[in-house]
Design a protein around this motif. Structure first.
Motif, PDB file in Angstrom:
ATOM      1  N   ASP A  47      15.743 -25.519  45.278  1.00 57.32           N
ATOM      2  CA  ASP A  47      15.857 -25.711  46.723  1.00 57.32           C
ATOM      3  C   ASP A  47      17.044 -26.606  47.052  1.00 57.32           C
ATOM      4  OD1 ASP A  47      15.033 -25.545  49.449  1.00 57.32           O
ATOM      5  OD2 ASP A  47      14.166 -27.548  49.238  1.00 57.32           O
ATOM      6  N   THR A  48      17.172 -27.707  46.337  1.00 57.47           N
ATOM      7  CA  THR A  48      18.287 -28.625  46.556  1.00 57.47           C
ATOM      8  C   THR A  48      19.614 -27.951  46.219  1.00 57.47           C
ATOM      9  OG1 THR A  48      16.865 -30.502  46.028  1.00 57.47           O
ATOM     10  CG2 THR A  48      19.226 -30.884  45.941  1.00 57.47           C
ATOM     11  N   LEU A  49      19.636 -27.204  45.142  1.00 62.01           N
ATOM     12  CA  LEU A  49      20.859 -26.521  44.732  1.00 62.01           C
ATOM     13  C   LEU A  49      21.285 -25.475  45.759  1.00 62.01           C
ATOM     14  CD1 LEU A  49      22.933 -26.249  42.457  1.00 62.01           C
ATOM     15  CD2 LEU A  49      21.470 -24.505  41.448  1.00 62.01           C
ATOM     16  N   SER A  50      20.331 -24.764  46.328  1.00 63.16           N
ATOM     17  CA  SER A  50      20.680 -23.712  47.279  1.00 63.16           C
ATOM     18  C   SER A  50      21.137 -24.272  48.621  1.00 63.16           C
ATOM     19  CB  SER A  50      19.491 -22.772  47.490  1.00 63.16           C
ATOM     20  OG  SER A  50      18.442 -23.450  48.141  1.00 63.16           O
ATOM     21  N   ILE A  51      20.668 -25.437  48.985  1.00 63.72           N
ATOM     22  CA  ILE A  51      21.033 -26.019  50.274  1.00 63.72           C
ATOM     23  C   ILE A  51      22.262 -26.927  50.160  1.00 63.72           C
ATOM     24  CG2 ILE A  51      19.623 -28.117  50.233  1.00 63.72           C
ATOM     25  CD1 ILE A  51      19.803 -25.764  53.182  1.00 63.72           C
ATOM     26  N   PHE A  52      22.720 -27.217  48.964  1.00 60.07           N
ATOM     27  CA  PHE A  52      23.830 -28.148  48.739  1.00 60.07           C
ATOM     28  C   PHE A  52      25.103 -27.786  49.515  1.00 60.07           C
ATOM     29  CE2 PHE A  52      27.430 -29.809  46.245  1.00 60.07           C
ATOM     30  CZ  PHE A  52      27.165 -31.154  46.359  1.00 60.07           C
ATOM     31  N   PRO A  53      25.542 -26.520  49.519  1.00 63.77           N
ATOM     32  CA  PRO A  53      26.761 -26.202  50.304  1.00 63.77           C
ATOM     33  C   PRO A  53      26.597 -26.485  51.795  1.00 63.77           C
ATOM     34  CG  PRO A  53      26.258 -24.429  48.781  1.00 63.77           C
ATOM     35  CD  PRO A  53      25.088 -25.364  48.748  1.00 63.77           C
ATOM     36  N   LEU A  54      25.433 -26.210  52.333  1.00 68.49           N
ATOM     37  CA  LEU A  54      25.194 -26.476  53.746  1.00 68.49           C
ATOM     38  C   LEU A  54      25.226 -27.982  54.029  1.00 68.49           C
ATOM     39  CD1 LEU A  54      24.499 -25.381  56.540  1.00 68.49           C
ATOM     40  CD2 LEU A  54      22.098 -25.505  55.906  1.00 68.49           C
ATOM     41  N   ILE A  55      24.655 -28.758  53.127  1.00 68.85           N
ATOM     42  CA  ILE A  55      24.674 -30.212  53.285  1.00 68.85           C
ATOM     43  C   ILE A  55      26.112 -30.734  53.216  1.00 68.85           C
ATOM     44  CG2 ILE A  55      24.009 -32.390  52.184  1.00 68.85           C
ATOM     45  CD1 ILE A  55      21.378 -31.024  51.401  1.00 68.85           C
ATOM     46  N   CYS A  56      26.910 -30.209  52.288  1.00 68.07           N
ATOM     47  CA  CYS A  56      28.313 -30.640  52.181  1.00 68.07           C
ATOM     48  C   CYS A  56      29.078 -30.324  53.458  1.00 68.07           C
ATOM     49  CB  CYS A  56      28.991 -29.956  50.998  1.00 68.07           C
ATOM     50  SG  CYS A  56      28.369 -30.481  49.415  1.00 68.07           S
TER      51      CYS A  56
END
Length: 155
Positions: A12-21
């Motif tokens: 979950d964290t890995l998949s949302i990482f680009p959006l967070i960046c």
């Protein structure tokens, strides 16, 4: 099935990482738009990177939001620790920064003529003056609880 349950927070964290960046980079750029101007201008003049100064600034701010967590993850191997740090940062990125941006936007909106203020995203809830402050208070409470639990886990 147990492996999927264990790996879900990491995936979950890995998949949302680009959006967070992207969100963090755009928010940092909104708060400090002139911070990367000199470096963006220098890099945009390079012949190998035919990118405008504005676009280069966006790229640099997004890199500022994305590269430090990757570097930290190289040295920290404990997944629980990493997810805790990501959660604490997530509270800041998802709640505190948008609320601050909303407060700044409301102040800037006063300089815009009333006929230009119409937006399909405005409602009596989103146009509220108090709502961003309520969100900041709740997020600071959540942030203090998270940080307290994080610190107590090491004691």
């Amino acid at each position: 099935l147990s492996l999927i349950i264990v790996l879900f927070p990491a995936l979950d964290t890995l998949s949302i990482f680009p959006l967070i960046c992207n969100t963090l980079g755009n928010s940092l750029r909104a708060f400090t738009p002139d911070l990367m101007n000199d470096l963006a201008e220098l890099l945009s003049k390079c012949n190998t990177l035919p990118v405008s100064k504005e676009r280069m600034s966006v790229i640099l701010f997004r890199m500022l939001g994305g590269i430090p967590p990757i570097i930290i993850a190289i040295f920290i191997k404990d997944l629980a620790f990493t997810l805790t740090i990501a959660g604490i940062c997530g509270i800041i990125v998802a709640l505190v920064i948008p609320s601050l941006l909303c407060i700044i936007t409301k102040k800037v909106k006063e300089d815009i003529p009333p006929s230009s203020r119409q937006s399909p995203y405005l409602s009596h809830v989103t146009d509220s003056i108090v709502l961003p402050y309520i969100v900041i208070i709740v997020s600071l409470i959540a942030l203090s609880i998270s940080v307290t639990q994080f610190v107590n886990s090491f004691l």
